[in-house]
Design a protein around this motif. Structure first.
Motif, mmCIF file in Angstrom:
data_model
loop_
_atom_site.group_PDB
_atom_site.id
_atom_site.type_symbol
_atom_site.label_atom_id
_atom_site.label_comp_id
_atom_site.label_asym_id
_atom_site.label_seq_id
_atom_site.Cartn_x
_atom_site.Cartn_y
_atom_site.Cartn_z
ATOM 1 N N GLN A 71 0.845 -1.202 0.000
ATOM 2 C CA GLN A 71 0.000 0.000 0.000
ATOM 3 C C GLN A 71 0.879 1.251 0.000
ATOM 4 O OE1 GLN A 71 -3.427 0.635 0.094
ATOM 5 N NE2 GLN A 71 -3.746 -1.499 -0.429
ATOM 6 N N ARG A 72 1.964 1.198 0.779
ATOM 7 C CA ARG A 72 2.896 2.330 0.866
ATOM 8 C C ARG A 72 3.861 2.366 -0.315
ATOM 9 N NH1 ARG A 72 3.482 -0.156 5.724
ATOM 10 N NH2 ARG A 72 5.668 -0.650 5.307
ATOM 11 N N GLU A 73 4.291 1.198 -0.747
ATOM 12 C CA GLU A 73 5.264 1.061 -1.837
ATOM 13 C C GLU A 73 4.598 0.236 -2.939
ATOM 14 O OE1 GLU A 73 8.241 2.470 -1.801
ATOM 15 O OE2 GLU A 73 8.216 3.114 0.290
ATOM 16 N N PRO A 74 3.928 0.873 -3.874
ATOM 17 C CA PRO A 74 3.090 0.144 -4.849
ATOM 18 C C PRO A 74 3.893 -0.614 -5.920
ATOM 19 C CG PRO A 74 3.045 2.493 -5.295
ATOM 20 C CD PRO A 74 3.848 2.329 -4.045
ATOM 21 N N LEU B 197 13.156 -13.653 -4.971
ATOM 22 C CA LEU B 197 13.254 -13.909 -3.540
ATOM 23 C C LEU B 197 12.199 -14.936 -3.137
ATOM 24 C CD1 LEU B 197 14.767 -13.072 -0.953
ATOM 25 C CD2 LEU B 197 13.005 -11.333 -0.599
ATOM 26 N N TYR B 198 12.660 -15.970 -2.435
ATOM 27 C CA TYR B 198 11.794 -17.062 -1.994
ATOM 28 C C TYR B 198 12.030 -17.295 -0.510
ATOM 29 C CZ TYR B 198 9.874 -21.843 -1.728
ATOM 30 O OH TYR B 198 9.153 -22.962 -1.401
ATOM 31 N N TRP B 199 10.948 -17.211 0.258
ATOM 32 C CA TRP B 199 11.017 -17.456 1.703
ATOM 33 C C TRP B 199 10.342 -18.774 2.022
ATOM 34 C CZ3 TRP B 199 8.712 -12.023 3.023
ATOM 35 C CH2 TRP B 199 9.717 -11.047 2.886
ATOM 36 N N TRP C 138 12.847 -7.237 2.547
ATOM 37 C CA TRP C 138 12.635 -7.322 1.091
ATOM 38 C C TRP C 138 12.679 -5.912 0.554
ATOM 39 C CZ3 TRP C 138 7.345 -7.103 -1.502
ATOM 40 C CH2 TRP C 138 7.445 -7.313 -2.881
ATOM 41 N N HIS C 139 13.581 -5.667 -0.379
ATOM 42 C CA HIS C 139 13.666 -4.348 -1.008
ATOM 43 C C HIS C 139 13.496 -4.522 -2.515
ATOM 44 C CE1 HIS C 139 15.512 -0.092 -0.625
ATOM 45 N NE2 HIS C 139 14.477 -0.128 -1.424
ATOM 46 N N PRO C 140 12.240 -4.573 -2.955
ATOM 47 C CA PRO C 140 11.991 -4.809 -4.383
ATOM 48 C C PRO C 140 12.356 -3.596 -5.227
ATOM 49 C CG PRO C 140 9.942 -4.309 -3.270
ATOM 50 C CD PRO C 140 11.000 -4.393 -2.204
ATOM 51 N N ALA D 188 10.840 2.491 -2.549
ATOM 52 C CA ALA D 188 11.742 3.475 -1.948
ATOM 53 C C ALA D 188 12.308 2.961 -0.629
ATOM 54 C CB ALA D 188 11.011 4.803 -1.731
ATOM 55 N N GLU D 189 11.471 2.322 0.159
ATOM 56 C CA GLU D 189 11.873 1.778 1.451
ATOM 57 C C GLU D 189 11.716 0.262 1.428
ATOM 58 O OE1 GLU D 189 13.113 3.571 4.029
ATOM 59 O OE2 GLU D 189 12.985 5.344 2.746
ATOM 60 N N PRO D 190 12.534 -0.459 2.178
ATOM 61 C CA PRO D 190 12.381 -1.917 2.223
ATOM 62 C C PRO D 190 11.232 -2.350 3.133
ATOM 63 C CG PRO D 190 14.189 -1.267 3.635
ATOM 64 C CD PRO D 190 13.709 -0.003 2.937
ATOM 65 N N PHE D 191 10.734 -3.533 2.858
ATOM 66 C CA PHE D 191 9.804 -4.214 3.758
ATOM 67 C C PHE D 191 10.661 -4.850 4.848
ATOM 68 C CE2 PHE D 191 8.163 -8.398 5.004
ATOM 69 C CZ PHE D 191 6.895 -8.072 5.465
#
Length: 182
Positions: free
Chosen positions: A57-60, A132-134, A162-164, A168-171
Motif C-alpha cells: 500500500q505504501r510502496e506500490p 526472492l523465496y522465503w 525485502w527491497h523490491p 523506496a523503502e524496504p519491507f
C-alpha cells in the motif's frame, strides 16, 4: 510382473483433480498433494499477508495474493504459493495464465509440504526467475531466504527484509512479531 510406469502429471490433469480439500500441484510432472493446513500455518499466512499488504500500500510495487492460485510456467507446472507478489500490470489482467512474474514467494511449511516447498518448488521458482523465496518454518521460528544464485539458504531468525525494485523503502518484519503467540 513389472511395476506400472509412474504417471507424469500435467497442469491440465491437476486442474481436473477433485475439489476434496487437498491442494494439488505439479512440478516437473511430479504430483504434490497436501491436505488442509494446520491452524498455525494459516495464522502465519494471515500475518505475513497482512504485513506485505500494508507494505505494498505504501510502496506500490505489486499486489499480494495467496493460495488457492493457478500459477503455471508450462504443461508440467502448476503451483499454488501460500503468498506471492505479482506486478500490477499482470494482476490487472485478472487471469492466472498471465500472472507469470512473481516478485516474491513465501511458502509456510506444513509437515506434508516441507519436501516439495524446500526442493521441487524452490528449484522451479528459481528457474522461473523469482528473485526472492522465503520458506517459513513456524515450528522452528525461522525463515530460509533463497535467491536464484544461492546454493544454500540464508537462515533468518530475527527479521525478514525485502527491497523490491521500485520500492523506496524496504519491507521489514520482525520474526518475533510474525511468530508471536496467539
Amino acid at each position: 510382473m513389472g511395476m506400472p510406469a509412474p504417471v507424469y502429471y500435467t497442469a491440465d490433469m491437476v486442474r481436473a483433480m477433485p475439489d476434496d480439500g487437498n491442494r494439488y500441484e505439479v512440478v516437473y510432472g511430479e504430483l504434490l498433494v497436501t491436505p488442509a493446513p494446520r491452524p498455525w500455518h494459516q495464522v502465519i499466512v494471515q500475518r505475513l499477508s497482512l504485513a506485505l499488504g500494508n507494505y505494498v500500500q505504501r510502496e506500490p510495487v505489486g499486489l499480494v495474493l495467496s493460495s488457492p492460485a493457478d500459477i503455471s510456467w508450462g504443461r508440467d507446472v502448476l503451483v499454488q504459493p501460500d503468498i506471492f507478489v505479482v506486478p500490477h500490470d499482470e494482476v490487472r489482467t485478472l487471469t492466472w495464465s498471465r500472472m507469470r512474474t512473481l516478485l516474491l514467494v513465501a511458502e509456510v511449511l506444513s509437515p506434508a509440504s516441507a519436501r516439495g516447498d524446500r526442493f521441487l518448488k524452490r528449484l522451479r521458482y528459481r528457474e522461473a526467475g523469482v528473485p526472492l523465496y522465503w520458506v517459513v518454518d513456524g515450528d522452528e521460528r525461522m525463515v530460509e531466504v533463497w535467491r536464484p544464485e544461492d546454493d544454500f539458504p540464508a537462515v533468518e531468525r530475527e527479521r525478514l527484509v525485502w527491497h523490491p525494485s521500485g520500492g523506496a523503502e524496504p519491507f521489514v518484519l520482525s520474526l518475533a512479531e510474525l511468530f508471536r503467540p496467539i
